[in-house]
Design an enzyme around this catalytic site. Structure first.
Site, short mmCIF file in Angstrom:
data_model
loop_
_atom_site.label_atom_id
_atom_site.label_comp_id
_atom_site.label_asym_id
_atom_site.label_seq_id
_atom_site.Cartn_x
_atom_site.Cartn_y
_atom_site.Cartn_z
N CYS A 145 14.20 -19.43 -35.05
CA CYS A 145 13.94 -19.01 -33.69
C CYS A 145 15.24 -19.10 -32.90
O CYS A 145 16.00 -20.05 -33.02
CB CYS A 145 12.88 -19.83 -32.96
SG CYS A 145 11.27 -19.77 -33.74
N ARG A 191 18.35 -15.68 -36.49
CA ARG A 191 17.60 -16.94 -36.58
C ARG A 191 16.11 -16.72 -36.80
O ARG A 191 15.37 -17.67 -37.06
CB ARG A 191 17.81 -17.76 -35.31
CG ARG A 191 19.25 -18.13 -35.04
CD ARG A 191 19.36 -18.91 -33.76
NE ARG A 191 18.69 -20.19 -33.87
CZ ARG A 191 19.25 -21.29 -34.33
NH1 ARG A 191 20.50 -21.28 -34.69
NH2 ARG A 191 18.57 -22.41 -34.40
N TRP A 204 10.72 -16.95 -35.65
CA TRP A 204 10.39 -17.06 -37.06
C TRP A 204 9.11 -17.90 -37.09
O TRP A 204 9.12 -19.08 -36.74
CB TRP A 204 11.51 -17.76 -37.82
CG TRP A 204 11.30 -17.79 -39.31
CD1 TRP A 204 11.65 -16.82 -40.20
CD2 TRP A 204 10.73 -18.84 -40.07
NE1 TRP A 204 11.31 -17.21 -41.47
CE2 TRP A 204 10.75 -18.44 -41.43
CE3 TRP A 204 10.19 -20.08 -39.76
CZ2 TRP A 204 10.25 -19.24 -42.46
CZ3 TRP A 204 9.70 -20.88 -40.78
CH2 TRP A 204 9.73 -20.45 -42.12
N ASN A 243 11.72 -23.66 -30.10
CA ASN A 243 12.17 -23.58 -31.48
C ASN A 243 11.83 -24.92 -32.12
O ASN A 243 12.14 -25.96 -31.55
CB ASN A 243 13.69 -23.35 -31.50
CG ASN A 243 14.29 -23.50 -32.87
OD1 ASN A 243 13.64 -23.26 -33.87
ND2 ASN A 243 15.55 -23.89 -32.93
N GLY A 244 11.18 -24.89 -33.29
CA GLY A 244 10.85 -26.15 -33.97
C GLY A 244 9.36 -26.28 -34.20
O GLY A 244 8.62 -25.29 -34.14
N GLU A 274 24.04 -18.93 -57.77
CA GLU A 274 24.31 -18.22 -56.51
C GLU A 274 24.08 -16.71 -56.67
O GLU A 274 23.49 -16.07 -55.80
CB GLU A 274 25.75 -18.52 -56.05
CG GLU A 274 26.33 -17.61 -54.98
CD GLU A 274 25.67 -17.72 -53.62
OE1 GLU A 274 24.75 -18.54 -53.44
OE2 GLU A 274 26.06 -16.94 -52.71
N LYS A 330 21.26 -14.75 -54.43
CA LYS A 330 21.62 -13.66 -53.52
C LYS A 330 20.78 -12.42 -53.85
O LYS A 330 20.31 -11.73 -52.97
CB LYS A 330 23.11 -13.37 -53.66
CG LYS A 330 23.77 -12.99 -52.40
CD LYS A 330 24.40 -14.14 -51.63
CE LYS A 330 23.49 -15.27 -51.26
NZ LYS A 330 24.18 -16.37 -50.63
N GLU A 384 17.10 -12.92 -52.81
CA GLU A 384 16.99 -13.05 -51.36
C GLU A 384 17.01 -11.69 -50.64
O GLU A 384 16.23 -11.47 -49.73
CB GLU A 384 18.17 -13.91 -50.89
CG GLU A 384 18.19 -14.26 -49.44
CD GLU A 384 19.35 -15.18 -49.09
OE1 GLU A 384 20.37 -15.18 -49.80
OE2 GLU A 384 19.23 -15.91 -48.10
N HIS A 440 17.57 -23.35 -75.45
CA HIS A 440 16.53 -24.37 -75.28
C HIS A 440 15.30 -23.79 -74.60
O HIS A 440 14.44 -24.54 -74.11
CB HIS A 440 17.08 -25.56 -74.50
CG HIS A 440 18.22 -26.23 -75.20
ND1 HIS A 440 18.06 -27.02 -76.32
CD2 HIS A 440 19.56 -26.20 -74.97
CE1 HIS A 440 19.23 -27.46 -76.74
NE2 HIS A 440 20.17 -26.97 -75.93
N LYS A 499 18.11 -17.18 -40.87
CA LYS A 499 19.44 -17.68 -41.20
C LYS A 499 19.49 -19.21 -41.14
O LYS A 499 20.08 -19.85 -41.97
CB LYS A 499 20.44 -17.08 -40.22
CG LYS A 499 21.86 -17.55 -40.41
CD LYS A 499 22.50 -16.80 -41.53
CE LYS A 499 23.93 -17.22 -41.77
NZ LYS A 499 24.31 -16.94 -43.16
O1 M6R Z 1 23.06 -23.25 -42.76
P1 M6R Z 1 23.01 -23.87 -44.11
O2 M6R Z 1 24.26 -23.68 -44.89
O3 M6R Z 1 22.59 -25.32 -44.07
O4 M6R Z 1 21.86 -23.09 -44.88
C1 M6R Z 1 21.43 -23.52 -46.14
C2 M6R Z 1 20.58 -22.46 -46.80
O5 M6R Z 1 19.43 -22.23 -46.05
C3 M6R Z 1 21.34 -21.14 -46.97
O6 M6R Z 1 22.51 -21.30 -47.70
C4 M6R Z 1 20.44 -20.10 -47.69
O7 M6R Z 1 20.19 -20.51 -48.99
C5 M6R Z 1 21.12 -18.74 -47.62
N1 M6R Z 1 20.28 -17.81 -46.93
C6 M6R Z 1 21.45 -18.18 -48.96
O8 M6R Z 1 22.12 -16.97 -48.87
#
Ligand code: M6R
Length: 617
Positions: A2, A27, A76, A102-103, A486, A490, A493, A509, A612
């Site tokens: 948010c 956000r 969000w 927010n929260g 990673e 990506k 996501e 394994h 984000k």
């Molecule tokens: O703001 P942060 O680095 O703490 O965020 C951590 C994760 O939420 C963030 O890296 C998330 O995995 C990304 N969207 C991945 O691309």
């Protein structure tokens, strides 16, 4: 999660709120709304499910009377689905009072029951409306004093929250509060701002104040007053925002992600700046901590998502150069398992946003149990660095796309700097090794640029060809393993394709059962020059999967001829020292994920269901 923005001043507030929300949309983007106290003294409100553009179109069709006091929110969803009704602001006191949040208010059910028994009727399923109704009740109990009512309200709330409120009886006043959730103040001339982060107001002012935990702020056009939840005056820390509004603009790029991938060389270079000295590393922010670094017997890295993968890469460097055992933990697992912590443990948190709730809670937990905490963070004035004993900022600049890219390479860079700094202090690094690593670090930005120039188009083309792929696997060994994770994160996501990362040695394994003819597998191949043994092991793994029909795409150093006979596609990276390959190998994987999501016609910056900054646990 948010985004929140507030404004008081002399200019019409709607455009200011809407452009602040546009910068905060990363956000959360399932609904948005604004409330404004109009020139006629009445409070107007508009909110719509969907992205900010839905609200923008709605306001263009049917304008809201404008005024110089307003609040805005991009959501969000947590409590209640993403509908018009559940969107913020929430109104109370017959529509005269507006609240955004927010929260999560954890005791909302109990408060709601109390308010309902008092006759309150709720229009939404949100926890936020409980705060709004409670504030309305307190407003009348406190003689229509908005600030006093706000204080009484926040003192009844459990959980994490940033709340902003305004009442039409008090034009020119917005009150805000924060607990475990971000809120910063922007200081203007005859106007002031509130925002979830500085992006909300950076186009108007770069002069900011960071509000601490459990504090309340009241802004008017000419003043800012910060108090604690008991009403005591509080001194707040001013800071200057170091980047300008253009840094958070898309510029001519098709997406923020495209812009941010192109900024990966700068993210590394800027994170190195001012921290390299004559063949060694000295991080000025860590001056005075030598005793601490000499005394530690263990490092625990805590982070989530991509930041945790950066931590896994950093573990190799910290152990090799600083000779300290390192555990890397997902922050949300860490504090729920009674970890062993003491004054000899250094807890290093990594967070781009500095607001990830899981990481924040883990940092607080570690501190309470006597560990020292160091934060690696990209966002000035964020909560996690403020809650830590020491800070090393990454200087990647604002990262707006939900998928973290340039922040990832900056985080690895900061971890390497930390490892070299601590290694120097602890005397575990011979001078020639330090000099060698410094030279490697300095070369990284140029090598990433080389990949962007030489390979971007080819990787994007490959992604287009693979747009119909249903599953992709990623393999790596040693520092290549977190890069495989990673690459997979990506891809899932932003392109919604099933993807998994595995340690190449783990394949036999179990995961090798997934290989069937045509299964695409990316393999990160270690350097044959620096890690011949690892290289040969990975080439054997490639043969094992090829024998079962996998389509093999290797990420390998230019000139690695040994791998060519076994690869369907080769993506090249320049030669780099053994620990520096991750900073290069990840770049084609970022480009690939972006290319594939784009080929599928998806919004690469705002993937479904995500936000984000994850400010709920
Ligand atoms: O703001 P942060 O680095 O703490 O965020 C951590 C994760 O939420 C963030 O890296 C998330 O995995 C990304 N969207 C991945 O691309």
């Amino acid at each position: 999660m948010c985004g929140i923005v507030g404004y008081v001043g002399s200019r019409p507030s709607q455009n200011i709120l809407m452009s602040g929300l546009a910068r905060l949309e990363y956000r959360g983007y399932d609904s948005a709304g604004i409330a404004v106290i109009g020139e006629d003294g009445t409070l107007g409100m508009r909110k719509r499910a969907g992205k900010l553009s839905v609200l923008r179109d709605d306001l263009a069709r049917t304008p809201l009377p404008d005024g110089t006091t307003g609040i805005g929110h991009t959501r969000w969803a947590t409590h209640g689905g993403p509908t018009d009704r559940n969107a913020h602001p929430h109104l109370a006191d017959d529509g005269k009072l507006a609240v955004i949040h927010n929260g999560i208010i954890e005791n909302f059910a109990e408060l709601k029951a109390e308010l309902e028994s008092d006759g309150a009727v709720f229009a939404s399923e949100t926890d936020t409306e409980v705060a709004a109704q409670l504030l309305a009740r307190e407003y009348h109990r406190n003689g229509d004093d908005l600030e006093a009512a706000f204080r009484a309200t926040v003192n009844r709330l459990d959980g994490a929250f940033t709340l902003l409120a305004m009442h039409e009886d008090h034009p020119g006043l917005v009150v805000g509060a924060r607990r475990n959730s971000p809120l910063v103040i922007g200081l203007g001339e005859g106007e002031n701002f509130l925002g979830s982060d500085v992006a909300a107001f950076v186009e108007h002012t770069r002069s900011a104040l960071a509000i601490g935990q459990d504090q309340i702020v009241a802004i008017t056009p000419d003043g800012v007053r910060v108090t604690d939840f008991d009403g005591g005056e509080v001194e707040v820390e001013p800071f200057e925002v170091t980047w300008d509004a253009a840094a958070a603009e898309k510029g001519g790029w098709p997406s923020f992600m495209a812009k941010e991938v192109s900024e990966e060389p700068d993210a590394v270079a800027n994170t190195l700046r001012g921290r390299l000295r004559e063949n060694t590393v000295a991080i000025p922010e860590l001056d005075g901590l030598d005793e601490l670094f000499r005394g530690i017997h263990r490092i625990v890295v805590i982070a989530c998502g991509t930041a945790a993968y950066a931590g896994q890469v950093g573990k190799y460097a910290l152990e090799q150069w600083a000779r300290v055992p390192v555990d890397v933990e997902l922050a949300h697992e860490f504090r729920y398992r009674d970890p062993v912590l003491d004054a000899g443990t250094l807890v290093v948190s990594i967070s781009q946003s500095g607001e990830t709730m899981d990481t924040l809670m883990a940092v607080k937990y570690a501190r309470e149990r006597g560990a020292k905490t160091l934060s690696i963070c990209n966002t000035q004035g964020a909560t996690i660095p403020r809650e830590s004993d020491a800070i090393v900022y990454t200087h990647a600049g604002p990262e707006v796309a939900v998928a973290s890219t340039k922040a990832f390479v900056a985080q690895i860079t900061a971890l390497y700097l930390l490892a070299l700094h601590v290694g120097r202090v602890r005397g575990t690094l011979p001078a020639d090794v330090q000099a060698q690593q410094v030279a490697e670090l300095e070369a990284v930005p140029g090598k990433i640029s080389w990949i962007l120039e030489r390979e971007q188009e080819r990787v994007t083309q490959l992604a287009r060809w693979m747009a119909d792929t249903r599953s992709v696997l990623f393999l790596g060994r040693h520092v290549g393993f977190p890069i495989a994770l990673e690459g997979a994160l990506k891809l899932k996501e932003i392109s919604y394709i099933h993807a998994e990362g595995f340690a190449a040695g783990e394949l036999k394994h179990g995961p090798i059962a997934l290989i069937e003819p045509g299964q695409p597998v990316f393999v990160i191949v270690p350097s044959p020059v620096f890690s011949a043994q690892l290289h040969d092991k990975v080439v054997s793994n490639i043969q094992e999967i090829r024998a079962r029909g996998a389509r093999v795409i290797v990420v390998a150093e230019e000139g690695d001829a040994a791998v060519l006979p076994f690869a369907d596609e080769v993506l090249h990276i320049p030669l780099a020292g053994p620990l520096f390959e991750p900073l290069l190998a990840v770049v084609p994987l970022h480009i690939f994920a972006m290319g594939l999501a784009t080929a599928k016609g998806l919004d690469v910056d705002q993937p479904r269901n995500l936000a984000k900054s994850v400010t709920v646990e």
